[in-house]
Design a protein around this motif. Structure first.
Motif: not given
Lengths: 1065, 487
Positions: A958-959, A963-964, B287-288, A1019, B283-284, A1030, B247, B280-281, A891, A954-955, B251, B237-243, A968
């Protein structure tokens, strides 16, 4: 009355509640644990039961650190513990008599004033712990040497159940039996091949590999897989990565400006070492002391980058001496952690509080590392010396070929000019005689100098007393005070339409100024000269400067060494062509810088050495030219032919030297060969041309070589000062290099330097190295070490779960000749490793963390493995080994947020192309901000030696995998593959899960994936833009035409990639 | 759950797992969720842990870290007498003091006294001297507890910052915020316990010091206690936003499926870690939603944003970060740290320091007022300060209007507000050169002990065993709680 005396008076009344703790509760599942019936019988093990209690609760104040010692009592030794107490009549420990032992009465004391440990320490013994101490004293209070300092010993372990496959397993089985547990059976084949592939290579098995394994019904099927994996490049990379955490390898300095550091060749050395399965002793010695090994080659020197990987600073204002102390400590810590599993660094400020290592011993150990020539401040310089230029791995084969070819050609050429009876000499003998000059200033004898002019002997005056070896004899330096501007009077004036003049010049590769001249400076410099200009040679023939004259300048700088320079002026030629320049008998490449043309150079001004006029001349005093030597100045009053020029040169080279007389024979041979090759032998001329090409290519290869940081030793013997309280400015006693007395002796014949240290580390008498190495390997394969504190085998480290197994592994390691790969094989071939990971309630209760190995390993994969798995499964992974570090997706703003503006690693520029898909071991490691997607999965910053990574969940993780862009893109490319390779839903899903999980999903799992696909399809069918967005993630363009379909499958792939199963071993 | 129990619970859960409980994953889950899945097991052990018998005064901390070391001589430590000594050489005084100098000024032939050119006035009932560079800070003098007698041993930024924020000059220790997270646990299951913000700064002329994750790392503590950087540009937060193209509904559907598959896996294998993964997922996912909500300032009333000044609308400005810090604190984040770099005025101090002060002055005031208005200042501790002080002598050329100052470890000033510290109070005094402390010295370790005390933690009891030592924020040397600053 002192507090202590009052205690003595009350002591008699104290009733020890032994009975209350007789049936002590379960303390630890490992040694006194539930189901382990034997543990409570007989005396407790000092090493595994008593020592941990003493270390945790007592030794901080009653241990080897005498400065911290309370009441003069030491509980770390039998003598100390049983000595009469300083402050009372009693003894802390009376062997066999707990009731008389002060230790016992104090730990059972209910009075907060007296109880041990004191309440303010926050420490409290449990009833079980108190009971262990009581039983231990009752049994005689036997002290044992700390277990890890005793040599490993073989112990019998038997398993008659048929479960065991090799020497590992009976130890596991026996321990499980004690706990009332049974091991699991073997994992199913898909799970097994996935586990072993990830554990040995950090990559998932390819579908073909899975298929081959499933099809191979033989007994050797698994072993074949293991052998294949161990022989793979991926294995070398994966194990190298583990090691690089310990070596704290990174691509930046780490402190402050955190600039780039050039040391990746060391990383590649580690990979190569694992590829060739280098014996562990060699692996050790080369890294610790490769530079000191007799006959060390580049590889051994590159290996010493190990001790250059540490974080260093170039901060303005930092004090070098302070950092040199910090670096030495870091090197001690790293070496001790990796080979000894000891926290020696703790003794930098005080004696070690627990382990038998004194502060003085720390500094003796540090001395091994304080003898480097490396400066304390790195100058923020990528090449912070000492360093080594090495050839890129990709060039090495070619370079070897070129070296070999060049060697042959050089030999052929050399053979033509060997002194005495050679081809070149024979050729030279046949050349015409050299023409006789009108004027000759030989300058080939020190002292009185004499010239010849028109057959007359002209004394020149006193020359320098000493000369260096020349072509014609000893040669003076032109800038010498006695020669400077020396003029030769009495020579006839120059006249005529042609002149030739020559001299031998010893070039230094640079310089400006006159060498010989006959110029009349008041008369517009009429005359001739030889002249140096920026290291090139020039000649002038001047009528009136600068409108009527000739000047030529050699195209190239004269390389360092002797050269014969001849200028030929011929007024009968067209103006611009009147002056020519010859080098070493051949026409030189030269440029006419003034071609206005002199019709005459007639002058009667004298010849001068190293000057153009009698006084100082503003435009041309002897400057750089003063550094050169010259001799054999000759002038002919006609234009010589090319053959005559050659004859003059060659005759000087072949003329017999005077008695004993300062001749540079090597230069003569070289120049004679040159002339012969050029004029006497077309075949050799071709060889020489070929050699020039080869040399040009070798030079180009050298130029694109890389610098890598290495170690280098000062000449004197290593030493260090004990630093009081560890402070660099507070120097105490000076000590030589040495190793702690509590460990094995320093080898008698070994030098007291890093090489000796390296030999000491791998000495078979070292009880730690083999255990520590095998434990780390076990940790890397099973997820946890037999000693859980991989970094600490000292008294405060964890006790081994299977001490006898650890000893067996250590002995095996030694027996196999330090064969690390063989030991990895032994571990993964064991029934223990091959167990299914299934866990039930009983196992969870009795072996919650799987410390007893009641099941196969299952834990979250390392950061790099998670990333590499995604790349490999999708097929994106670029399997290129080694080279400069790469910059994958990151990022924006990560580096900028922390970096100084002066830093050259302030702005992150993502690689274009393959750099984003290389294995993570090649990711550019900026210490102050390493790749966040790895960081989030606990990849260490590599600021210090790390042998055991955190493994959190940690969460934020998961992100990353959701999403990285890296993940993806990998999901999408995997989806594309599924669409291309599979015809229907099931086949496509199989492609994805086989590549990520090495298995096909069960029907009820398939149903969930199907739901995902259908929901996503709905969708994306309704929202084409979302689908397009995407599938556009990443840098690899999407190939599949139906974007909605591809997007939907991307989600399916991503879902599988995010499964706990996918993220776990 | 009250804070002490929470702390004890955290410690005990950890000890329990270290002895071979359910593995780190479960412990991590417990801490992440701020609730103990295993409270039952842990409860039995609570009694035997040496409980911290300290009533917490603060629940959370906002640390405004001025990286580079602001000049105490130009901001708080008023030395009017120095005007008379303008340009006097301090060489012999320095020699007597024995203080080592940095490589930057140790070669100077003279050490000329550089009196501050800024005007000072006393403010508030405590009579704190504050310079004209900090007019807004001056306005809240009655909220502040100023400590003019801070000292350290480090003389260069890297080690000094590490000492200030991790308790040790060498890398690898746990940061202050991570200790808070470890000791106190979380108050919000949707946000990280320790959040870090990086504010932009205005002083491009000066040396701008590097910082690194080691200042907010977890060191030897479990990784989840590390500070999470909330970014002001890109995803907070890094990578917070969905790809792109995914939507919330999709997700959600994906995570539902993922949960189902993971549960099947759990049924088959029985690994408790799998359940941790499921949580963990989830909570992620939460957080989003919670983090963007946090970062969205549009709901803030105008009267609040006006307090912070125009700059609050500039993403990444100190004002913007300050308001975010309040929102984080409000949502139960235990430790918020704003790093503001650019305070290293070796030269050109008058201009650069003024710029730096403008960055932070009004917003610092606004933050304290904002907290106060919400009744949060009582249990929120705000700390402002750098890593060491600056020299009374000029580095480089001294003129009537320009000078620079080198690093000085022996005396510097910080302020604290709220959270159980004495308001309108000034502690400590220095000598005529702001060189040595003459009264109430406070070492960084003492500050750490005090801050821990304010949140109800005993610095001697908050320790973990690592490399054979009981590691504490305050290290192995003596540290004391500064009782004088406690309200």
């Amino acid at each position: 009355m002192s507090k202590h005396h009052s205690r003595q008076m009350r002591k008699k009344a104290l009733v020890l509640p032994f009975a209350a703790v007789a049936a002590a509760a379960c303390l630890s599942p490992l040694f006194t644990g539930c189901g382990d019936a034997s543990a409570k019988e007989g005396p407790p093990s000092f090493n595994f039961e008593v020592q941990p209690i003493l270390a945790t609760h007592c030794l901080g104040c009653h241990g080897p650190d005498l400065k911290a010692n309370k009441a003069g009592l030491r509980l770390d030794t039998f003598a100390g513990a049983t000595a009469k107490l300083e402050e009372s009549e009693g003894h802390a420990i009376v062997p066999g008599k707990p009731e008389s032992s002060e230790v016992i009465s104090r730990i059972f004391d209910e009075d907060a004033e007296d109880v041990m440990p004191p309440p303010e320490t926050g420490k409290k013994l449990t009833a079980a712990e108190k009971d262990i101490l009581r039983r231990w004293i009752a049994a005689g209070a036997n002290y044992e040497r700390h277990w890890s300092l005793n040599p490993p010993k073989a112990a019998e372990a038997k398993d008659t159940s048929g479960w065991s496959r090799n020497g590992v397993d009976p130890h596991i089985r026996q321990r499980l039996a004690k706990a009332g547990l049974k091991p699991n059976g073997e994992a199913d084949k898909p799970a097994l091949i996935r586990r072993v592939s990830l554990a040995l290579t950090g990559l998932p098995p390819a579908p073909e590999e899975v298929a081959a394994f499933l099809a191979d019904k033989s007994e050797q099927a698994y072993e074949r897989v293991v052998d294949r994996l161990l022989a793979s490049e991926a294995h070398a990379e994966h194990f190298a990565r583990h090691w690089l955490d310990g070596a704290r390898y990174a691509d930046t300095h780490g402190i402050h400006i955190d600039n780039y550091r050039s040391i990746w060749p060391y990383r590649d050395w580690v990979i190569a070492a694992f590829r060739e399965n280098k014996r562990w002793d060699a692996f050790t010695i080369e890294q610790v002391a490769g530079d000191l090994m007799p006959g060390a080659g580049d590889d051994q020197k590159v290996a010493t980058g190990f001790n250059r990987c540490l974080a260093t600073t170039g901060e303005g204002g930092a004090i070098a001496e302070e950092y040199l102390a910090i670096y030495a400590k870091d090197r001690v810590d790293t070496t001790a952690t990796l080979w000894l599993g000891l926290t020696i660094g703790c003794a930098s400020c005080h004696d070690h509080k627990f382990d038998p290592i004194g502060m003085r011993e720390f500094y003796q150990f540090a001395a091994f590392f304080r003898n480097t020539t490396m400066s304390g401040l790195d100058g923020n310089n990528a090449n912070h010396p000492p360093n080594l230029m090495i050839i890129q791995p990709g060039d090495r084969t070619r370079m070897a070929e070129l070296d070999k070819a060049a060697e042959g050609m050089q030999a052929r050429l050399a053979s033509a000019a060997k002194p005495g009876d050679s081809e070149a000499a024979a050729w030279a003998a046949k050349l015409p005689l050299a023409p006789t000059p009108e004027v000759s200033i030989p300058l080939n004898t020190p002292g009185e100098l004499v010239a010849q002019a028109g057959g007359k002997r002209l004394p020149l005056g006193k020359g320098p007393a000493v000369g260096g070896a020349g072509i014609l004899g000893p040669s003076p330096q032109i800038g010498d005070a006695q020669l400077q501007g020396m003029a030769l009077k009495g020579t006839p004036p120059l006249a005529g339409k042609g002149h030739s003049w020559s001299a031998w010049i010893l070039s230094t590769g640079k310089g400006d100024g006159p060498i010989f001249s006959r110029l009349d400076s008041p008369k517009a410099y009429r005359g001739i000269d030889l002249w140096l200009e920026g290291g090139k040679v020039a000649a002038h023939a001047i009528e009136t400067w600068e409108h009527k004259g000739n000047k030529v300048l050699s195209n190239d700088v004269l390389p360092a060494g002797w050269h014969h320079v001849t200028a030929v002026w011929d007024a009968t030629k067209p103006p611009a062509q009147r002056l020519s320049l010859y080098l070493n008998g051949s026409l030189a490449g030269f440029t006419v810088t003034n071609g206005s043309g002199a019709d005459t150079v007639a002058t009667d001004s004298p010849y001068r050495i190293g000057a153009r006029s009698a006084g100082q001349e503003p435009e041309g005093p002897v400057r750089g030219a003063g550094g050169v030597r010259a001799q054999g100045f000759r002038v002919h009053n006609r234009a010589l032919s090319a053959a005559e020029v050659l004859a003059e040169t060659v005759s000087d080279l072949t003329r017999a030297a005077g008695p004993g007389a300062g001749i540079d024979q090597a230069a003569r041979s070289r120049l004679l060969l040159e002339a012969y090759v050029e004029h006497g032998n077309p075949e050799l001329r071709a060889v020489r041309a070929e050699l020039a090409k080869v040399n040009a290519e070798r030079e180009a290869i050298r130029k694109r070589g890389v610098i890598t940081l290495v170690m280098d030793e000062r000449a004197e013997a290593p030493y260090a000062h004990v630093l009081n309280r560890g402070e660099y400015a507070s120097k105490g006693e000076k000590v030589g290099a040495g190793t702690p007395a509590a460990l094995h002796p320093f080898p008698k014949d070994a030098p007291r330097n890093r090489l000796g240290l390296a030999k000491w580390l791998v000495d078979p008498a070292n009880p730690l190295m083999a255990r520590v190495t095998m434990n780390r390997l076990w940790h890397n394969l099973f997820g946890a070490g037999i000693v859980e504190t991989v970094e600490d085998f000292g008294i405060t480290g964890a006790t081994p779960s299977h001490p006898e197994l650890l000893d067996w592994l250590a002995l095996e390691f030694q027996r196999t000749g330090w064969d690390h790969r063989a030991m990895a094989k032994t571990m993964v071939m064991s029934a223990t490793f091959r167990q299914s990971a299934k866990v039930d309630a009983r196992k969870l209760e009795l072996d919650p963390a799987n410390r007893l190995l009641s099941r196969g390993p299952r834990h979250r994969l390392d950061a790099e493995v998670i990333r590499d798995q995604a790349l490999a499964a999708s097929g994106l992974l670029v399997r290129k080994v080694g080279g400069p570090s790469v910059r994958p997706y990151q990022p924006e703003g990560i580096w900028e947020a922390v970096a100084m503006k002066e830093s050259n690693t302030r702005s992150y520029k993502q690689d274009a192309g393959e750099g984003v898909w290389r294995r993570s071991v090649y990711t550019f490691w900026k210490r102050t901000a390493h790749l966040p997607s790895l960081d989030i999965f606990n990849a260490p910053s590599r600021e210090v030696c790390t042998v055991r990574r955190e493994r959190t969940n940690t969460p934020l993780q998961a992100l990353v995998t959701l999403n990285d862009p890296q993940f993806v893109e990998a999901s999408r490319v995997l989806a594309e593959r599924a669409l291309a390779e599979g015809k229907d839903f099931d086949a496509r899903l199989d492609v994805i899960t086989t590549r990520l999980l090495a298995r096909k999903l069960a029907p009820r799992e398939r149903a969930v994936a199907r739901e995902m696909l259908d929901a996503a399809r709905r969708r994306f069918d309704a929202d084409a833009k979302s689908a397009a967005d995407l599938v556009a993630v990443g840098t690899k363009p999407a190939a599949h035409a139906d974007k909605a379909e591809l997007a939907a499958w991307t989600l399916v792939a991503s879902q599988v990639l995010n499964l706990d199963e996918a993220l776990s071993l | 759950m009250n804070d002490i129990l929470d702390f004890n619970g955290a410690i005990n859960r950890r000890q329990f797992f270290r002895k071979g409980g359910f593995g780190l994953g479960v412990a991590a889950l417990g801490t992440l969720l701020g609730e103990s899945a295993l409270a039952g097991e842990a409860a039995g052990k609570v009694a035997q842990t040496a409980a911290a018998k300290i009533a917490p005064r603060a629940k959370r901390i906002i640390y405004l870290s001025m990286i580079g070391a602001p000049s105490q001589l130009d901001l708080f430590d008023h030395k009017p007498e120095l005007a008379k000594r303008f340009n006097q050489d301090l060489a012999s005084f320095l020699k007597e003091s024995g203080q080592r100098l940095t490589g930057m000024t140790s070669g100077q032939s003279r050490f000329p006294v550089a009196p501050s050119i800024f005007k000072f006035a006393q403010h508030g009932k405590g009579g704190a001297w504050i310079s004209e560079l900090l007019p807004w800070t001056a306005k809240m003098a009655d909220d502040l507890c100023v400590i003019k007698s801070m000292h350290t041993e480090a003389i260069n930024h890297e080690p000094a910052n590490q000492l200030m924020y991790t308790g040790n000059m060498q890398a690898g220790k746990a940061s202050m915020g991570s200790w808070m997270s470890y000791g106190l646990g979380s108050l919000n299951k949707d946000l990280p316990t320790f959040a870090v913000l990086h504010a932009q700064h205005s002083s491009p002329q000066s040396n701008v010091q590097a910082i690194s994750a080691r200042l907010w790392g977890a060191g030897f503590l479990p990784g989840q206690h590390a500070g999470v950087t909330l970014r002001t540009k890109g995803d907070p937060v890094l990578y917070l936003k969905d790809a792109p193209g995914i939507d919330r509904n999709l997700r959600r559907q994906m995570l539902d499926g993922l949960g189902k598959l993971n549960r099947m896996s759990y049924e088959a294998v029985g690994d408790p870690e799998t359940q941790v993964r499921i949580q963990q997922y989830e909570m992620a996912f939460r957080m989003q939603a919670s983090v963007p909500e946090l970062a969205d300032l549009s709901g803030e009333p105008a009267k609040v944003t006006e307090m912070y000044g125009q700059e609050v609308n500039v993403k990444g400005s100190f004002a913007h970060c300050a308001l975010l810090a309040r929102r984080l604190a409000e949502r139960g984040v235990r430790f918020v740290q704003i790093f503001h770099r650019g305070w290293d005025q070796h030269g050109n101090l008058p201009k650069d320091l003024a710029d730096q002060c403008r960055d932070i002055d009004r917003a610092s005031w606004a933050l304290v007022q904002d907290l106060k208005q919400r009744g949060m200042l009582d249990d929120t501790l705000v700390i402002w300060g750098g890593e060491f002080g600056r020299t009374v002598y000029s580095q480089g050329t001294l003129t009537q209007t320009n000078y620079g100052r080198d690093h000085h470890p022996r005396a510097f000033t910080i302020w604290m507000a709220g959270g159980g510290v004495k308001p309108g109070f000034v502690l400590g005094e220095t000598d005529e050169f702001s060189y040595n402390i003459t009264q109430d010295p406070v070492h960084i370790r003492d500050l750490h002990a005090t801050v821990l005390n304010l949140v109800g933690l005993d610095h001697e009891k908050l320790h973990v065993r690592y490399q054979g030592l009981d590691q504490r924020l305050t290290g192995v040397e003596h540290a004391k709680v500064v009782k004088k600053v406690l309200a």
